[in-house]
Design an enzyme around this catalytic site. Structure first.
Site, PDB file in Angstrom:
ATOM      1  N   ASP A  19      29.915  37.352  35.311  1.00  0.00           N
ATOM      2  CA  ASP A  19      31.309  37.757  35.474  1.00  0.00           C
ATOM      3  C   ASP A  19      31.589  38.839  34.431  1.00  0.00           C
ATOM      4  OD1 ASP A  19      34.016  37.741  36.327  1.00  0.00           O
ATOM      5  OD2 ASP A  19      34.566  36.394  34.707  1.00  0.00           O
ATOM      6  N   TYR A  51      37.345  44.051  35.013  1.00  0.00           N
ATOM      7  CA  TYR A  51      36.781  44.740  36.167  1.00  0.00           C
ATOM      8  C   TYR A  51      37.872  45.084  37.184  1.00  0.00           C
ATOM      9  CZ  TYR A  51      31.700  43.937  35.405  1.00  0.00           C
ATOM     10  OH  TYR A  51      30.400  43.961  34.957  1.00  0.00           O
ATOM     11  N   ASN A  83      35.071  37.539  41.702  1.00  0.00           N
ATOM     12  CA  ASN A  83      35.565  37.913  43.035  1.00  0.00           C
ATOM     13  C   ASN A  83      35.572  39.422  43.233  1.00  0.00           C
ATOM     14  OD1 ASN A  83      37.041  35.415  44.534  1.00  0.00           O
ATOM     15  ND2 ASN A  83      37.070  35.162  42.323  1.00  0.00           N
ATOM     16  N   CYS A 199      40.362  35.005  41.808  1.00  0.00           N
ATOM     17  CA  CYS A 199      39.738  35.578  40.608  1.00  0.00           C
ATOM     18  C   CYS A 199      39.290  34.372  39.792  1.00  0.00           C
ATOM     19  CB  CYS A 199      40.745  36.407  39.822  1.00  0.00           C
ATOM     20  SG  CYS A 199      40.158  36.881  38.175  1.00  0.00           S
ATOM     21  N   HIS A 201      38.974  33.866  36.787  1.00  0.00           N
ATOM     22  CA  HIS A 201      39.747  33.562  35.574  1.00  0.00           C
ATOM     23  C   HIS A 201      40.923  32.618  35.876  1.00  0.00           C
ATOM     24  CE1 HIS A 201      37.678  37.033  33.786  1.00  0.00           C
ATOM     25  NE2 HIS A 201      38.190  36.707  32.608  1.00  0.00           N
TER      26      HIS A 201
HETATM   27  N1  DGL Z   1      36.863  37.135  36.984  1.00  0.00           N
HETATM   28  C1  DGL Z   1      36.633  38.301  37.769  1.00  0.00           C
HETATM   29  C2  DGL Z   1      37.095  38.135  39.189  1.00  0.00           C
HETATM   30  O1  DGL Z   1      36.947  37.062  39.710  1.00  0.00           O
HETATM   31  C3  DGL Z   1      36.946  39.623  37.127  1.00  0.00           C
HETATM   32  C4  DGL Z   1      38.304  39.786  36.552  1.00  0.00           C
HETATM   33  C5  DGL Z   1      38.444  41.109  35.781  1.00  0.00           C
HETATM   34  O2  DGL Z   1      37.583  41.409  34.956  1.00  0.00           O
HETATM   35  O3  DGL Z   1      39.432  41.826  36.037  1.00  0.00           O
HETATM   36  O4  DGL Z   1      37.528  39.046  39.840  1.00  0.00           O
END
Ligand code: DGL
Length: 292
Positions: A19, A51, A83, A199, A201
């Site tokens: 991730d 990301y 994600n 996501c 997080h």
């Molecule tokens: N945890 C990641 C997701 O599921 C990335 C979140 C990020 O870095 O903005 O999209």
């Protein structure tokens, strides 16, 4: 076998999980719960997070670099515990790499459809922009009209404030609470019956989000369904680590940023303080993409 490996994999090899940061630990925990005998190699691209506001080209570049690094470990399979990467890069890298790679969007869409027909998805801006969840939900429900006789509705909401606040360790901040209310409002106005954590997080915010939702709204963490399908696939490939295998090898954690910081922030979510190593920066070309 659907996949090829560059060399014959062994059931004792670890599963690679990655991730941008802490979020993938929610998938790591699901893996530990559902496949306790497996060894895990976790990589967090903390030098380049978040990301969620990156372009599809940047995400694809990062994912390719991480997969090449994972292949060299070696790992028997890679779980994209992100994600944004799953939405923007999974299909492309599945064609490029001789390694099985699993993402979150399809398992998440399937799990949501098992719960309701008015589905809200909260995700990063990049994931929402890709409409990956809406497409997967529409396509999967159209495949089985008997099971899904009524039209299925999906609304996606970008939550750009969440990841930076979580990574800053500000889980109890007023700013986070206000952002959560603001993001949920439009979905609640649509009368959603299901909310997908699009996501990795966001399951870390479950107590807060739960407190803001009517009790009738079901919350879906796609990692549970992802790990279930991974368990099935590992069984089919003959790659499940036997429960009797020795547990002498610790789980491994790597970051592209500051290992100390990650160890500290990850400790409450893991329940132990992990040993974290920094991946050699040239291997990931991190400096070319570092935020200023
Ligand atoms: N945890 C990641 C997701 O599921 C990335 C979140 C990020 O870095 O903005 O999209």
């Amino acid at each position: 076998m659907r996949w090829g490996w560059t060399r014959e994999p062994d059931p004792s090899w670890p599963i690679g999980v990655f991730d941008s940061g802490l979020g993938g630990l929610t998938v790591w925990r699901a893996l530990r719960r559902q496949l306790p005998q497996e060894r895990l190699v976790y990589f967090a691209d903390t030098a380049r997070l978040p990301y969620g506001d990156r372009s599809p080209e940047e995400i694809l570049t990062f994912v390719r670099q991480i997969l090449r690094w994972m292949q060299a470990q070696p790992v028997k399979v890679v779980v994209m515990a992100c994600n944004t990467s799953s939405a923007l890069a999974l299909e492309q890298v599945q064609q490029e790499f001789a390694l099985p790679i699993l993402g979150l969007i399809l398992p998440g869409a399937q799990a949501a459809l098992a719960q309701g027909s008015r589905i809200g998805v909260i995700a990063t801006a990049a994931t929402v922009k890709s409409r990956a969840y809406s497409k997967a939900i529409r396509e999967y429900s159209a495949l089985d009209p008997k099971r899904f006789p009524q039209p299925v509705h999906c609304w996606e909401q970008a939550c750009p404030a969440f990841v930076p606040l979580i990574e800053a360790g500000q889980l109890n901040s007023l700013e986070l609470q206000q952002a959560a209310k603001r993001y949920l409002q439009p979905l609640l106005r649509q009368g959603i019956d299901t909310l997908v954590y699009g996501c990795t997080h966001y399951p870390l915010l479950d107590p807060l989000l739960k407190s803001l939702l009517p009790p009738s709204v079901k919350r879906v963490d796609p990692s549970v369904a992802l790990v279930r399908s991974l368990a099935r696939e590992l069984g089919l490939w003959g790659l499940r680590r036997p429960p009797t295998a020795p547990h002498d090898e610790p789980h491994r954690f790597y970051v592209s940023g500051d290992p100390e910081r990650f160890a500290q922030l990850a400790t409450p979510w893991l329940g132990f303080r992990p040993q974290v190593e920094q991946v050699e920066l040239p291997a990931l070309d991190v400096n070319n993409f570092r935020r200023t």
